[in-house]
Design an enzyme around this catalytic site. Sequence first.
Site, PDB file in Angstrom:
ATOM      1  N   LYS A  71       1.802   4.602  -1.151  1.00 12.17           N
ATOM      2  CA  LYS A  71       1.213   5.767  -1.832  1.00 12.17           C
ATOM      3  C   LYS A  71       1.461   6.995  -0.952  1.00 12.17           C
ATOM      4  CE  LYS A  71      -3.335   4.526  -0.074  1.00 12.17           C
ATOM      5  NZ  LYS A  71      -4.676   4.094  -0.436  1.00 12.17           N
ATOM      6  N   THR A 125      -8.292   2.918  -3.723  1.00 10.18           N
ATOM      7  CA  THR A 125      -7.964   3.341  -5.078  1.00 10.18           C
ATOM      8  C   THR A 125      -7.117   2.311  -5.824  1.00 10.18           C
ATOM      9  OG1 THR A 125      -6.696   4.945  -6.346  1.00 10.18           O
ATOM     10  CG2 THR A 125      -6.079   4.697  -4.060  1.00 10.18           C
ATOM     11  N   ASP A 169       0.830  -1.207   0.000  1.00 14.80           N
ATOM     12  CA  ASP A 169       0.000   0.000   0.000  1.00 14.80           C
ATOM     13  C   ASP A 169       0.865   1.257   0.000  1.00 14.80           C
ATOM     14  OD1 ASP A 169      -2.418   1.283  -0.094  1.00 14.80           O
ATOM     15  OD2 ASP A 169      -2.815   1.132   2.058  1.00 14.80           O
ATOM     16  N   ASP A 182       1.707   3.312   8.192  1.00 18.26           N
ATOM     17  CA  ASP A 182       0.506   2.576   7.807  1.00 18.26           C
ATOM     18  C   ASP A 182       0.808   1.186   7.238  1.00 18.26           C
ATOM     19  OD1 ASP A 182      -2.014   1.781   7.154  1.00 18.26           O
ATOM     20  OD2 ASP A 182      -2.624   3.722   6.391  1.00 18.26           O
ATOM     21  N   ASN A 228       0.384   7.328   2.675  1.00 18.84           N
ATOM     22  CA  ASN A 228       0.951   6.434   3.681  1.00 18.84           C
ATOM     23  C   ASN A 228       2.430   6.690   3.941  1.00 18.84           C
ATOM     24  OD1 ASN A 228      -1.459   5.195   4.153  1.00 18.84           O
ATOM     25  ND2 ASN A 228      -1.142   3.607   2.615  1.00 18.84           N
TER      26      ASN A 228
HETATM   27  P1  ATP Z   1      -6.883   7.083   6.798  1.00 23.06           P
HETATM   28  O1  ATP Z   1      -7.044   5.663   6.450  1.00 23.06           O
HETATM   29  O2  ATP Z   1      -8.052   7.962   6.507  1.00 23.06           O
HETATM   30  O3  ATP Z   1      -5.574   7.645   6.321  1.00 23.06           O
HETATM   31  P2  ATP Z   1      -5.949   6.297   9.304  1.00 23.06           P
HETATM   32  O4  ATP Z   1      -6.886   5.660  10.261  1.00 23.06           O
HETATM   33  O5  ATP Z   1      -4.969   5.486   8.551  1.00 23.06           O
HETATM   34  O6  ATP Z   1      -6.810   7.161   8.348  1.00 23.06           O
HETATM   35  P3  ATP Z   1      -3.749   7.958   9.819  1.00 23.06           P
HETATM   36  O7  ATP Z   1      -3.615   8.225   8.367  1.00 23.06           O
HETATM   37  O8  ATP Z   1      -2.751   7.086  10.433  1.00 23.06           O
HETATM   38  O9  ATP Z   1      -5.182   7.405  10.105  1.00 23.06           O
HETATM   39  O10 ATP Z   1      -3.781   9.303  10.662  1.00 23.06           O
HETATM   40  C1  ATP Z   1      -4.630  10.364  10.351  1.00 23.06           C
HETATM   41  C2  ATP Z   1      -3.837  11.664  10.276  1.00 23.06           C
HETATM   42  O11 ATP Z   1      -3.127  11.918  11.484  1.00 23.06           O
HETATM   43  C3  ATP Z   1      -2.772  11.647   9.213  1.00 23.06           C
HETATM   44  O12 ATP Z   1      -3.281  12.119   8.024  1.00 23.06           O
HETATM   45  C4  ATP Z   1      -1.709  12.597   9.756  1.00 23.06           C
HETATM   46  O13 ATP Z   1      -2.027  13.925   9.429  1.00 23.06           O
HETATM   47  C5  ATP Z   1      -1.836  12.424  11.250  1.00 23.06           C
HETATM   48  N1  ATP Z   1      -0.834  11.480  11.754  1.00 23.06           N
HETATM   49  C6  ATP Z   1      -0.945  10.135  11.821  1.00 23.06           C
HETATM   50  N2  ATP Z   1       0.147   9.563  12.327  1.00 23.06           N
HETATM   51  C7  ATP Z   1       1.005  10.555  12.576  1.00 23.06           C
HETATM   52  C8  ATP Z   1       2.351  10.621  13.098  1.00 23.06           C
HETATM   53  N3  ATP Z   1       2.999   9.519  13.454  1.00 23.06           N
HETATM   54  N4  ATP Z   1       2.929  11.827  13.207  1.00 23.06           N
HETATM   55  C9  ATP Z   1       2.270  12.943  12.833  1.00 23.06           C
HETATM   56  N5  ATP Z   1       1.019  12.971  12.333  1.00 23.06           N
HETATM   57  C10 ATP Z   1       0.386  11.795  12.207  1.00 23.06           C
HETATM   58 MG    MG Z   2      -3.687   6.432   6.831  1.00 25.32          MG
END
Ligand code: ATP
Ligand code: MG
Length: 297
Positions: free
Chosen positions: A161, A197, A159, A177, A164
């Site tokens: 992209k 996607t 994954d 991720d 991530n």
């Molecule tokens: P999605 O699948 O919608 O991306 P998700 O559940 O995978 O959501 P993340 O993408 O991990 O969630 O986190 C959401 C947001 O939080 C990210 O877009 C980023 O802006 C912020 N974020 C996540 N992890 C971190 C980190 N380790 N440091 C800084 N910001 C982070």
């Molecule tokens: Mg994410």
Amino acid sequence: MTPVSFFDASNTDRVVLRYRLSGEHGHAKQWLLSDFEIGRALGRGKFGHVYLAREKQSGYVVALKVLYKKQLCTHGVQRQLQREIEIQGNLRHPNILRLYGYFHDETRVFLILELAGKGELYNELQRQGRFAESVAAKYIMQMANALLYLHSQRIIHRDIKPENLMLDVRGELKIGDFGWSVRTASTESRRTTLCGTLDYLPPEMVQGGLHNENVDLWSMGVLLYEMICGHPPFEDEKGYIATYHRIVQVDLNMPGHVSAEAADLIRKLLQYRSVDRLPLRKVLQHPFIIKHQRSAQ
Ligand code: ATP
Ligand code: MG
């Protein structure tokens, strides 16, 4: 690592926290939410929020990702999250976002993550439109190093992209991720159901065939193209069926501004047959990477 479990009924009557310090120490520490000072929200995920947090005793600043158990159950992703924690929690590489540990209470699961001070690569690309080739070369080199390490651990990311990929305060790339990643036996091939996607997926995955770690090479080619051109190569405004056809035909348009070296590397990664894709070690020796490595010194 201790088997990951946070849906165990016996644990739900009190806050149970587990944390395994890095391999050298080898003993587990159990964390409590009260061990952290919670700061501003960094972002919003599918199943909760991510906050800036400081571990009180050490003063160490991390990102604390909060996931709601109810939502995890509704979407049936408990196992996926457990696998993600098991995989990411054991990885140690400068270009892979560390998962320091996790804990949970009755309603939530908390992930203690390395802070990515500059957020997602996706946002940076949106802001800038596209990157200079020297910048793209640096990210591809860091990504190839991280993937070499991952593949040596028999992990396929699947994954890759811009959403991530995270950036730390110094702008170094961190793969984050691991929700779609898998650990495989050395010769094993996989088949999976898709979601999200199609843009970054190789022909063998969009066609529902068997795949192996070379899917990550394809996604790296897509990423290189997108960083330099500002959009992924097989994106099609007519929708995902058109994208599907473009992927299986490897229908690649190379804009005139792309240098000969960059175009060559992109073409060598975006090969229909996964065995024909340029191996990671050769990516690191490719003229596109070498050229920019020299000028960065
Ligand atoms: P999605 O699948 O919608 O991306 P998700 O559940 O995978 O959501 P993340 O993408 O991990 O969630 O986190 C959401 C947001 O939080 C990210 O877009 C980023 O802006 C912020 N974020 C996540 N992890 C971190 C980190 N380790 N440091 C800084 N910001 C982070
Ligand atoms: Mg994410």
